[in-house]
Design a protein around this motif. Sequence first.
Motif, PDB file in Angstrom:
ATOM      1  N   ASP A   1       0.822  -1.201   0.000  1.00 17.79           N
ATOM      2  CA  ASP A   1       0.000   0.000   0.000  1.00 17.79           C
ATOM      3  C   ASP A   1       0.867   1.267   0.000  1.00 17.79           C
ATOM      4  O   ASP A   1       0.571   2.231  -0.696  1.00 17.79           O
ATOM      5  CB  ASP A   1      -0.931  -0.012   1.210  1.00 17.79           C
ATOM      6  N   ALA A   2       1.949   1.240   0.755  1.00 16.94           N
ATOM      7  CA  ALA A   2       2.814   2.418   0.891  1.00 16.94           C
ATOM      8  C   ALA A   2       3.728   2.621  -0.310  1.00 16.94           C
ATOM      9  O   ALA A   2       3.957   3.756  -0.736  1.00 16.94           O
ATOM     10  CB  ALA A   2       3.652   2.311   2.163  1.00 16.94           C
ATOM     11  N   ALA A   3       4.277   1.534  -0.851  1.00 21.11           N
ATOM     12  CA  ALA A   3       5.327   1.663  -1.868  1.00 21.11           C
ATOM     13  C   ALA A   3       5.061   0.863  -3.135  1.00 21.11           C
ATOM     14  O   ALA A   3       5.871   0.884  -4.047  1.00 21.11           O
ATOM     15  CB  ALA A   3       6.667   1.242  -1.263  1.00 21.11           C
ATOM     16  N   GLY A   4       3.950   0.130  -3.192  1.00 21.40           N
ATOM     17  CA  GLY A   4       3.605  -0.614  -4.392  1.00 21.40           C
ATOM     18  C   GLY A   4       3.938  -2.090  -4.299  1.00 21.40           C
ATOM     19  O   GLY A   4       4.729  -2.519  -3.454  1.00 21.40           O
ATOM     20  N   PRO A   5       3.329  -2.891  -5.195  1.00 19.99           N
ATOM     21  CA  PRO A   5       3.522  -4.338  -5.146  1.00 19.99           C
ATOM     22  C   PRO A   5       4.945  -4.779  -5.461  1.00 19.99           C
ATOM     23  O   PRO A   5       5.404  -5.778  -4.927  1.00 19.99           O
ATOM     24  CB  PRO A   5       2.532  -4.881  -6.168  1.00 19.99           C
ATOM     25  N   LEU A   6       5.664  -4.039  -6.302  1.00 20.26           N
ATOM     26  CA  LEU A   6       7.041  -4.428  -6.600  1.00 20.26           C
ATOM     27  C   LEU A   6       7.902  -4.314  -5.345  1.00 20.26           C
ATOM     28  O   LEU A   6       8.715  -5.194  -5.054  1.00 20.26           O
ATOM     29  CB  LEU A   6       7.626  -3.581  -7.724  1.00 20.26           C
ATOM     30  N   ALA A   7       7.715  -3.258  -4.570  1.00 18.05           N
ATOM     31  CA  ALA A   7       8.473  -3.093  -3.319  1.00 18.05           C
ATOM     32  C   ALA A   7       8.128  -4.217  -2.342  1.00 18.05           C
ATOM     33  O   ALA A   7       9.013  -4.782  -1.697  1.00 18.05           O
ATOM     34  CB  ALA A   7       8.198  -1.730  -2.698  1.00 18.05           C
TER      35      ALA A   7
ATOM     36  N   ALA B   1       9.266   5.434   1.656  1.00 23.49           N
ATOM     37  CA  ALA B   1       7.823   5.238   1.837  1.00 23.49           C
ATOM     38  C   ALA B   1       7.539   4.131   2.848  1.00 23.49           C
ATOM     39  O   ALA B   1       6.654   4.257   3.701  1.00 23.49           O
ATOM     40  CB  ALA B   1       7.167   4.923   0.494  1.00 23.49           C
ATOM     41  N   ILE B   2       8.287   3.063   2.776  1.00 27.06           N
ATOM     42  CA  ILE B   2       8.117   1.945   3.709  1.00 27.06           C
ATOM     43  C   ILE B   2       8.488   2.384   5.119  1.00 27.06           C
ATOM     44  O   ILE B   2       7.774   2.096   6.090  1.00 27.06           O
ATOM     45  CB  ILE B   2       8.954   0.725   3.262  1.00 27.06           C
TER      46      ILE B   2
END
Length: 141
Positions: free
Chosen positions: A23-29, A67-68
Amino acid sequence: MPARCPFDADGLHWPGILADIADAAGPLAAHRVAEARGGAPAYFPRQDALSDDHWLVVACGWDAARAIARRVGGHRHDLPLGPLSGNRAAVARAIREGLENGLTGHAVARLVGVDCRTVRRHKNDDDRAGQAFKTDQHRLA
């Protein structure tokens, strides 16, 4: 590193803390965090404690790491293996997509989080199923 998730991340359930990371940094992260530290506890530092050589920055890059850290930093979290662990259909789909995209068996295994033998078994099963389909079509003609 791939520029996007090695599998279709839409609709996947990200378990535990990986949902916050996605949610914070995207699915790739989230995928990269699970790939780097999944299955074990990991400490996420506060944003001001990140450095170029911290595992989170190395795994995800600075923007995603910041972001994380803003979302979950300052705590130790138990990291699940990822959205594909324990889900045979999702694993099979990710393996198939990786192979269809031209990745090697070893690359697919690393990205999906399975053994190379698992990828080879899936590939062989697909090859046998395709051959059986061709044989049946020939008999019907």
